[in-house]
Every structure is written in C-alpha cells, then in structure tokens.
Design a protein around this motif. Structure first.
Motif, PDB file in Angstrom:
ATOM      1  N   ARG A 181       0.852  -1.184   0.000  1.00 57.61           N
ATOM      2  CA  ARG A 181       0.000   0.000   0.000  1.00 57.61           C
ATOM      3  C   ARG A 181       0.886   1.232   0.000  1.00 57.61           C
ATOM      4  O   ARG A 181       1.687   1.442   0.905  1.00 57.61           O
ATOM      5  N   ALA A 182       0.753   2.045  -1.042  1.00 58.23           N
ATOM      6  CA  ALA A 182       1.628   3.202  -1.169  1.00 58.23           C
ATOM      7  C   ALA A 182       0.899   4.352  -1.830  1.00 58.23           C
ATOM      8  O   ALA A 182       0.019   4.160  -2.670  1.00 58.23           O
ATOM      9  N   LEU A 183       1.259   5.582  -1.429  1.00 57.73           N
ATOM     10  CA  LEU A 183       0.799   6.806  -2.070  1.00 57.73           C
ATOM     11  C   LEU A 183       2.010   7.441  -2.747  1.00 57.73           C
ATOM     12  O   LEU A 183       3.001   7.759  -2.087  1.00 57.73           O
ATOM     13  N   LEU A 184       1.938   7.574  -4.077  1.00 63.07           N
ATOM     14  CA  LEU A 184       3.091   8.024  -4.854  1.00 63.07           C
ATOM     15  C   LEU A 184       2.943   9.472  -5.308  1.00 63.07           C
ATOM     16  O   LEU A 184       1.865   9.915  -5.699  1.00 63.07           O
ATOM     17  N   ILE A 185       4.071  10.179  -5.267  1.00 66.17           N
ATOM     18  CA  ILE A 185       4.186  11.461  -5.966  1.00 66.17           C
ATOM     19  C   ILE A 185       5.292  11.283  -6.991  1.00 66.17           C
ATOM     20  O   ILE A 185       6.376  10.784  -6.668  1.00 66.17           O
ATOM     21  N   GLU A 186       5.044  11.671  -8.205  1.00 67.07           N
ATOM     22  CA  GLU A 186       6.006  11.482  -9.293  1.00 67.07           C
ATOM     23  C   GLU A 186       6.680  12.805  -9.635  1.00 67.07           C
ATOM     24  O   GLU A 186       6.041  13.871  -9.617  1.00 67.07           O
ATOM     25  N   ALA A 187       7.951  12.717  -9.919  1.00 69.71           N
ATOM     26  CA  ALA A 187       8.722  13.870 -10.376  1.00 69.71           C
ATOM     27  C   ALA A 187       9.624  13.419 -11.510  1.00 69.71           C
ATOM     28  O   ALA A 187      10.244  12.366 -11.427  1.00 69.71           O
ATOM     29  N   LYS A 188       9.712  14.238 -12.587  1.00 66.66           N
ATOM     30  CA  LYS A 188      10.501  13.858 -13.758  1.00 66.66           C
ATOM     31  C   LYS A 188      11.913  14.437 -13.722  1.00 66.66           C
ATOM     32  O   LYS A 188      12.807  13.942 -14.409  1.00 66.66           O
ATOM     33  N   LYS A 189      12.119  15.484 -12.963  1.00 67.73           N
ATOM     34  CA  LYS A 189      13.426  16.122 -12.883  1.00 67.73           C
ATOM     35  C   LYS A 189      13.804  16.373 -11.419  1.00 67.73           C
ATOM     36  O   LYS A 189      12.969  16.337 -10.528  1.00 67.73           O
ATOM     37  N   GLY A 190      15.105  16.669 -11.231  1.00 69.40           N
ATOM     38  CA  GLY A 190      15.578  16.951  -9.874  1.00 69.40           C
ATOM     39  C   GLY A 190      14.960  18.189  -9.291  1.00 69.40           C
ATOM     40  O   GLY A 190      14.569  18.224  -8.119  1.00 69.40           O
ATOM     41  N   ALA A 191      14.824  19.237 -10.107  1.00 68.16           N
ATOM     42  CA  ALA A 191      14.224  20.480  -9.611  1.00 68.16           C
ATOM     43  C   ALA A 191      12.782  20.259  -9.199  1.00 68.16           C
ATOM     44  O   ALA A 191      12.305  20.801  -8.195  1.00 68.16           O
ATOM     45  N   GLU A 192      12.077  19.463 -10.001  1.00 71.09           N
ATOM     46  CA  GLU A 192      10.689  19.156  -9.664  1.00 71.09           C
ATOM     47  C   GLU A 192      10.606  18.359  -8.363  1.00 71.09           C
ATOM     48  O   GLU A 192       9.714  18.568  -7.531  1.00 71.09           O
ATOM     49  N   ALA A 193      11.578  17.444  -8.176  1.00 70.13           N
ATOM     50  CA  ALA A 193      11.604  16.657  -6.929  1.00 70.13           C
ATOM     51  C   ALA A 193      11.808  17.554  -5.719  1.00 70.13           C
ATOM     52  O   ALA A 193      11.135  17.395  -4.684  1.00 70.13           O
ATOM     53  N   ILE A 194      12.718  18.543  -5.853  1.00 73.86           N
ATOM     54  CA  ILE A 194      12.951  19.472  -4.738  1.00 73.86           C
ATOM     55  C   ILE A 194      11.674  20.240  -4.423  1.00 73.86           C
ATOM     56  O   ILE A 194      11.323  20.443  -3.261  1.00 73.86           O
ATOM     57  N   THR A 195      10.942  20.630  -5.474  1.00 75.63           N
ATOM     58  CA  THR A 195       9.676  21.336  -5.264  1.00 75.63           C
ATOM     59  C   THR A 195       8.658  20.439  -4.563  1.00 75.63           C
ATOM     60  O   THR A 195       7.942  20.871  -3.658  1.00 75.63           O
ATOM     61  N   LYS A 196       8.601  19.173  -4.994  1.00 80.25           N
ATOM     62  CA  LYS A 196       7.654  18.242  -4.381  1.00 80.25           C
ATOM     63  C   LYS A 196       7.969  17.986  -2.903  1.00 80.25           C
ATOM     64  O   LYS A 196       7.075  17.670  -2.117  1.00 80.25           O
ATOM     65  N   LEU A 197       9.231  18.091  -2.583  1.00 78.41           N
ATOM     66  CA  LEU A 197       9.617  17.857  -1.184  1.00 78.41           C
ATOM     67  C   LEU A 197       9.213  19.012  -0.274  1.00 78.41           C
ATOM     68  O   LEU A 197       9.242  18.876   0.951  1.00 78.41           O
ATOM     69  N   GLN A 198       8.861  20.148  -0.861  1.00 83.10           N
ATOM     70  CA  GLN A 198       8.344  21.250  -0.074  1.00 83.10           C
ATOM     71  C   GLN A 198       6.910  20.921   0.363  1.00 83.10           C
ATOM     72  O   GLN A 198       6.209  20.161  -0.290  1.00 83.10           O
ATOM     73  N   PRO A 199       6.429  21.482   1.479  1.00 81.42           N
ATOM     74  CA  PRO A 199       5.106  21.124   2.010  1.00 81.42           C
ATOM     75  C   PRO A 199       3.943  21.527   1.131  1.00 81.42           C
ATOM     76  O   PRO A 199       2.830  21.058   1.335  1.00 81.42           O
TER      77      PRO A 199
END
Length: 424
Positions: A31-49
């Motif tokens: 059981r998992a809830l996924l957030i997808e990111a295609k680039k490193g910059a996008e991943a950094i943004t996703k890691l923000q609250p």
C-alpha cells in the motif's frame, strides 16, 4: 506484507520506468501513495510542504487518483540516478540542504552499479537495477529501508534524550557537590563549636569539683561537731549545706562524664568481676535514699555463673543511675533490682519501680541529653537530664542495649542487656 500505507516520492524522467515501479508495487500488494517527479528540480519542489499530489496504489485494480497532501511527510524517495537536469549525487546533496531525514533508494540503469555504490556512500539506503526490478524485491527493499531508517531515528532520539539526561545529571551532580562542600564547611564549623563546648563543659566541671568537695568536707567536719558542739538548728543548716553540695557535685560529675563521652575520651576498661557482689554492694550504697522515702529496695539475683568480663565502673554507674532515678521518681511502694542470664553469652539487669511512670510518647525523649519527662520550670524533680543519656551511652559502649517498659502512673521498668564478655 505490512498493512501500513507508505508515502513515496518517485523521481524518474522515464515514464515507462515509473509505470514499471507502480505495477511492481501493485503486484506486491504494498500500500503506497506516490508522488512522481521527472526532474531533480521538480523533486525538490515536491519535497516542499505546498505541492504534493499523492497517487494511491490500491491492492487491486490500480487507478490514479489525486489526493491533497499539504504538509505531507514522505516515508521514502525512489531516485533514478540519471536525470536530465542533475545527477543523483548532487540531488542528494540538495535534499540534505532541506534538512530532510528520509531514506532513499537509488534506481540504476545497466552499468551504473559503481555509481550507485558512490551514492550509497553519500547517504542512500539501497540501490536496485531497473532491469531486475521485481515486485517482491522492490517491496522488500522499501520496507527494509523504512524500517531501518525508523529504527535509526529512534536510536538517535534515544541518544539525544540520554545526552540531555546526562547533561541534566551533570548539572545536578555539580549542584550536589557544591551543596556537599557547603555542608562539609558547616560540619567543620559545627564540630569546632561542638569540641569547644565539650572542652568548656569538661573544664568547668573539673574546676567546680574542687570547691564543691571542699564545701562538703568542711560540712562533714561541722556535722562531727568538731571542735565545738552545734545546736540542733546549726546541725540542720549544715546538713542542708552538705546535701545541696552533694546534689551539685552529682550534677557536676554527670556533666563531666557526658563531656568525656561526647569527646570520645571515655574508654571501656574490661575486667573479670563478680556481678552478684557488685549489684548487692551498689544497692546497699543507695539503700539510705530509699529509707528516707520509706521505700522497699529489693534485690533478686538469678545467676548460675556470677562472673562476667566487662567494665566494672560502667556497670556500677549504670546501676547507680537507674536505681537512684527509680527512687527519685517513686513516692510509695518499692524499687526492685533483678539480675539474670538471658542466654550463655548475655546477662540482663532490670530496675522496676512503682513511681509516676513515663508516657509512651516520652519513651524516646528521656534518653536524649538534657531531657526529662517533665521539661517545665515548675517540675518537682530536679536534675540535669543527663542520667539516662549517659546510661544509654555506657550500655552501648559495653556492646549492650537498654529498653523501657512504662505507662504514665503505673511505674517503669528499665532493662539493660549486655554481653558477658566485652568484645574488643
């Protein structure tokens, strides 16, 4: 498989690889809830609250669904090493700059194993080859990484608490040491004052004995009517002088003995003697006090072996104090002295009277120095209040103990139990 639902950030620029991961998780039943990111910059943004859109991976029939997850905290990051805008090492460094403590699994392509090892040295929990991703291995790697990470977090938290507790203990120990130093200084000052007081009592008692003995000696000469006879009135006055002088001398002797005990200058001098004879002799010396008050003074000795090895003077002084006290506080009836063997190694001496008795709440007080059952200035019976304190000290020095059985108005029984042979 764990029933817990994990939130995972999947960072990969290849849509096929992302789909492979999601299918593997679904097949594994994780059981998992996924957030997808295609680039490193996008991943950094996703890691923000602010911008997390979580996609659930259900146990059956996978379907993409957007979930509001503002302020959500991820449980794990799945990271492709090769991204269009940044490589894995630099991305890990940026994630660390965000002060995010998250487990990270690296997804590598063919031939990237050496790079994956470098990434693990940089802080990744594990690495998996994309070509070898299987549902069970992926699910197991995710669960192990999260479990180990949480265990490490728990250990770090426990260590932090332990360090905080240790620091607090150090501060408390420092405070205790400071207080102990103060107490030591105060004890030193108190001991100095105590020693000065004991020396003063000993000196004053010793100095007062000389004139008191002189007064008693001259009084005895006058009572012998030498060189000229005295009138009856004069004899009465001289007897008062003599009796009061004797009372004062007894008090002085008590003060001197007490000061010696406090200063530790009184030592046990053991010797073999006849306890039977000593008790009878001491009682006879005190019989005149009983006769003056019309009291019966009885002795009951039940000893098969009458010889003991103890301090003769200590035993005699103990007996004098107890018998004279019993006579002092008894107005009618009798005072009885009993001696017997409690066993092969001990003997007991009891003094029983029919006097005023002692209230239960005063049983402990009367063994304290300068304390009597009646502490008022109008008390009937005079004295320093040192007799029983001295007696208790003497008994303890002989290796024995003293006990009291009494009720107010029903007399009292003091019992002393000492070893037959003093143990040095």
């Amino acid at each position: 498989m764990s029933e817990e639902q994990f939130s995972i950030l999947l960072v990969d620029d290849d849509e096929v690889d992302r789909l492979t991961v999601k299918r593997a998780l679904k097949k594994a039943g994780l059981r998992a809830l996924l957030i997808e990111a295609k680039k490193g910059a996008e991943a950094i943004t996703k890691l923000q609250p602010s911008g997390n859109n979580l996609v659930p991976v259900p146990d059956t029939n996978y379907s993409s669904q957007t979930v509001d997850s503002t302020n959500h905290i991820f449980d794990l990051i799945l990271l492709d090493y090769r991204l269009p805008d940044i490589d894995g090492l630099h991305l890990i460094a940026k994630i660390k700059e965000l002060n995010l403590d998250l487990p990270l699994i690296v997804l590598t392509g063919q031939g990237d194993e050496e790079l994956a090892v470098e990434i693990m040295k940089a802080g990744a929990a594990d690495y998996l080859s994309k070509a070898k991703i299987e549902p069970k291995s992926l699910a197991k790697a995710i669960e192990n990484a999260i479990r180990i990470h949480r265990a490490e977090q728990a250990v770090r938290l426990a260590n932090q608490r332990l360090r905080a507790s240790n620091e607090l203990l150090v501060l408390k120990n420092q405070e205790l040491e400071r207080q102990q130093q103060q107490i030591k200084l105060q004890n030193i000052k108190l001991q100095e004052s105590y020693n000065l007081k004991s020396e003063f009592l000993a000196t004053m008692s010793h100095e007062l004995r000389t004139p008191m003995n002189a007064i008693m000696g001259f009084s005895q000469l006058l009572l012998r009517q030498y060189p000229d006879p005295l009138t009856e009135q004069q004899q009465n006055l001289v007897r008062r002088i003599f009796n009061n002088s004797k009372s004062l001398l007894d008090m002085i002797n008590e003060m001197l003995d007490f000061s010696k005990i406090e200063a530790g200058k009184l030592e046990v001098n053991s010797q073999k003697f006849d306890l039977n004879y000593l008790v009878k002799l001491t009682v006879e010396e005190l019989r005149s006090l009983a006769i003056q008050k019309h009291l019966n003074l009885a002795v009951d000795i039940q000893l098969e072996d009458q010889f003991i090895i103890q301090d003769l003077n200590f035993v005699k002084r103990t007996l004098i104090n107890l018998v004279s006290n019993a006579i002092k506080f008894t107005e009618a009836g009798e005072v009885k002295v009993k001696v017997w063997s409690t066993d092969e190694t001990k003997v007991a001496i009891s003094v029983t009277d029919t006097g005023i008795g002692i209230a239960p709440e005063d049983h402990e007080k009367i063994f304290q120095a300068f304390r009597q059952g009646d502490q008022s200035f109008t008390r009937k019976h005079s004295g320093t209040g040192l007799g029983l304190a001295i007696t208790q000290s003497l008994v303890k020095m002989m290796g024995g103990k003293i006990s009291l059985d009494s009720e107010l108005g029903k007399g009292a029984t003091f019992t002393v139990e000492i070893p037959r042979k003093y143990d040095v």
